[in-house]
Design an enzyme around this catalytic site. Structure first.
Site, PDB file in Angstrom:
ATOM      1  CG  ASP A 144      43.718 -40.837  -1.141  1.00 45.92           C
ATOM      2  OD1 ASP A 144      44.575 -41.455  -1.804  1.00 45.92           O
ATOM      3  OD2 ASP A 144      43.120 -39.835  -1.569  1.00 45.92           O
ATOM      4  N   GLY A 175      50.902 -42.036  -1.988  1.00 54.80           N
ATOM      5  CA  GLY A 175      51.793 -41.559  -3.043  1.00 54.80           C
ATOM      6  C   GLY A 175      52.339 -40.173  -2.717  1.00 54.80           C
ATOM      7  NE  ARG A 219      51.798 -43.130  -7.113  1.00 55.55           N
ATOM      8  CZ  ARG A 219      50.799 -42.458  -6.531  1.00 55.55           C
ATOM      9  NH1 ARG A 219      50.934 -41.155  -6.304  1.00 55.55           N
ATOM     10  NH2 ARG A 219      49.696 -43.064  -6.199  1.00 55.55           N
ATOM     11  CG  HIS A 258      51.521 -47.799  -2.493  1.00 51.49           C
ATOM     12  ND1 HIS A 258      50.352 -47.129  -2.231  1.00 51.49           N
ATOM     13  CD2 HIS A 258      51.810 -47.534  -3.794  1.00 51.49           C
ATOM     14  CE1 HIS A 258      49.951 -46.497  -3.331  1.00 51.49           C
ATOM     15  NE2 HIS A 258      50.826 -46.726  -4.287  1.00 51.49           N
ATOM     16  CD  GLU A 280      36.039 -46.189  -9.663  1.00 48.48           C
ATOM     17  OE1 GLU A 280      36.380 -46.649  -8.554  1.00 48.48           O
ATOM     18  OE2 GLU A 280      34.926 -46.395 -10.167  1.00 48.48           O
ATOM     19  CG  ASN A 281      42.716 -47.339  -6.975  1.00 46.31           C
ATOM     20  OD1 ASN A 281      42.473 -47.726  -5.827  1.00 46.31           O
ATOM     21  ND2 ASN A 281      42.798 -46.039  -7.265  1.00 46.31           N
ATOM     22  NE  ARG A 326      45.974 -45.121  -8.280  1.00 44.45           N
ATOM     23  CZ  ARG A 326      46.207 -44.680  -7.072  1.00 44.45           C
ATOM     24  NH1 ARG A 326      47.300 -45.069  -6.429  1.00 44.45           N
ATOM     25  NH2 ARG A 326      45.375 -43.851  -6.482  1.00 44.45           N
ATOM     26  NE  ARG A 345      39.753 -39.421  -0.084  1.00 45.87           N
ATOM     27  CZ  ARG A 345      39.429 -39.877  -1.290  1.00 45.87           C
ATOM     28  NH1 ARG A 345      38.189 -40.227  -1.555  1.00 45.87           N
ATOM     29  NH2 ARG A 345      40.339 -39.960  -2.240  1.00 45.87           N
ATOM     30  CB  SER A 381      36.900 -42.220  -4.110  1.00 46.96           C
ATOM     31  OG  SER A 381      37.486 -40.936  -4.137  1.00 46.96           O
TER      32      SER A 381
HETATM   33  C1  IPE Z   1      40.531 -44.002  -3.130  1.00 51.14           C
HETATM   34  O1  IPE Z   1      41.710 -43.329  -3.356  1.00 51.14           O
HETATM   35  C2  IPE Z   1      40.746 -45.479  -3.262  1.00 51.14           C
HETATM   36  C3  IPE Z   1      41.610 -46.074  -2.249  1.00 51.14           C
HETATM   37  C4  IPE Z   1      42.108 -45.484  -1.192  1.00 51.14           C
HETATM   38  C5  IPE Z   1      41.898 -47.458  -2.453  1.00 51.14           C
HETATM   39  P1  IPE Z   1      42.074 -42.737  -4.796  1.00 51.14           P
HETATM   40  O2  IPE Z   1      43.380 -42.059  -4.652  1.00 51.14           O
HETATM   41  O3  IPE Z   1      41.963 -43.787  -5.824  1.00 51.14           O
HETATM   42  O4  IPE Z   1      40.885 -41.701  -5.003  1.00 51.14           O
HETATM   43  P2  IPE Z   1      40.714 -40.491  -5.986  1.00 51.14           P
HETATM   44  O5  IPE Z   1      41.111 -40.966  -7.352  1.00 51.14           O
HETATM   45  O6  IPE Z   1      41.621 -39.403  -5.510  1.00 51.14           O
HETATM   46  O7  IPE Z   1      39.284 -40.128  -5.862  1.00 51.14           O
HETATM   47  C1  IPE Z   2      46.007 -44.678  -1.561  1.00 48.55           C
HETATM   48  O1  IPE Z   2      47.087 -43.871  -1.830  1.00 48.55           O
HETATM   49  C2  IPE Z   2      46.283 -46.119  -1.899  1.00 48.55           C
HETATM   50  C3  IPE Z   2      45.635 -46.579  -3.128  1.00 48.55           C
HETATM   51  C4  IPE Z   2      44.748 -45.928  -3.830  1.00 48.55           C
HETATM   52  C5  IPE Z   2      46.023 -47.892  -3.606  1.00 48.55           C
HETATM   53  P1  IPE Z   2      47.315 -43.222  -3.253  1.00 48.55           P
HETATM   54  O2  IPE Z   2      48.166 -44.127  -4.055  1.00 48.55           O
HETATM   55  O3  IPE Z   2      46.018 -42.843  -3.879  1.00 48.55           O
HETATM   56  O4  IPE Z   2      48.125 -41.930  -2.838  1.00 48.55           O
HETATM   57  P2  IPE Z   2      47.962 -40.464  -3.432  1.00 48.55           P
HETATM   58  O5  IPE Z   2      46.496 -40.107  -3.303  1.00 48.55           O
HETATM   59  O6  IPE Z   2      48.408 -40.531  -4.840  1.00 48.55           O
HETATM   60  O7  IPE Z   2      48.811 -39.635  -2.552  1.00 48.55           O
HETATM   61 MG    MG Z   3      44.874 -41.171  -3.815  1.00 46.53          MG
END
Ligand code: IPE
Ligand code: IPE
Ligand code: MG
Length: 242
Positions: free
Chosen positions: A28, A31, A41, A45, A75-76, A79, A189, A197
């Protein structure tokens, strides 16, 4: 395949007898890493892909048996379409670029989650990587794609009930996406949030948890070594007495 001798592993400050068999990572912070640098963002990635590459290599070199990473949660799917499209593109790019090296290192790739939700190109790329590496003897690299721990458990319980009217814990475990990676020893994490999560809910029942503020694109093997040292110092009692 394990590359380092026990002496070399010790030279990293690690105890070769206390390397977790199964490491799981919530990758995580991509972004926020990018936003903090004034970048889109997507740049986070992309930078995160490089961390995946280095962490797989190092984990495999020190003899970790299974590495399971959370790449995309159920849950992603909430997005923006545009970000999901970018993630799909990066996944294909990553697989195409890395598959030969992963294969040469004996890594066996398996996806967990419901792949059928993804565009065909993603499904085909992932299935091809799984097939190519299916008989490899080295580290198991499990990549969670459209994965949710609850969804996995519902699926496992349905399958277990189709086998028997009274499934026990083993019957549930056997019907998880991947039965043979077993329980998670160490859950990491990155990115500063202290939550699970919906990742591997069953498999982390007795995992040691390690949270770091370091964002995934900055998570180098050196950072993994810190987590492994912390893990090595934990006393795992599994409910018993010392
Ligand atoms: C958890 O990260 C899922 C992945 C790293 C793929 P998220 O960014 O989706 O988690 P939340 O929404 O902050 O819990
Ligand atoms: C984790 O990074 C990757 C995925 C969930 C795909 P994020 O995209 O959640 O990055 P933040 O948490 O917004 O910084
Ligand atoms: Mg995240």
């Amino acid at each position: 395949m394990k590359k380092y001798t026990d002496r070399e592993i010790a030279a990293f400050g690690l105890d070769p007898a206390r390397i977790p068999k199964h490491i799981a990572i919530v990758m995580d912070g991509n972004g926020r890493w990018a936003t903090a640098k004034g970048l889109p963002r997507a740049a986070g990635h992309r930078a995160g892909m490089n961390s995946v590459k280095e962490i797989i290599r190092f984990a495999s070199d020190i003899g970790v048996e299974s590495l399971t990473v959370y790449a995309f949660s159920t849950e992603n799917r909430k997005r923006p379409k545009e970000e999901i499209g970018i993630l799909c593109g990066l996944l294909i790019e990553y697989m195409n670029r890395e598959i030969d090296e992963l294969h040469a290192n004996g890594v066996r790739i398996t996806s967990i989650g419901d792949l059928s939700w993804f565009p065909t190109a993603v499904q085909e790329t992932v299935r091809a990587a799984e097939q190519k590496t299916a008989n490899n003897p080295g580290m198991r690299f499990n990549i969670a794609l459209n994965y949710g721990g609850r969804a996995e458990l519902v699926r496992a319980m349905r399958l277990a009930f189709s086998e028997t009217d009274e499934p026990d814990e083993d019957a549930i475990s056997r019907n998880l996406y991947i039965a043979d990676s077993g329980d998670v020893d160490l859950l990491i994490r990155t990115g500063g949030d202290v939550r699970v999560s919906n990742f591997l809910l069953w498999q982390i029942a007795y995992a040691e948890l390690y949270f770091t503020d370091v964002k995934w694109p900055d998570f180098t093997p050196q950072e993994l070594i810190k987590a492994l040292k912390d893990f090595a110092g934990r006393e795992r009692r599994f409910g018993g007495l010392k």
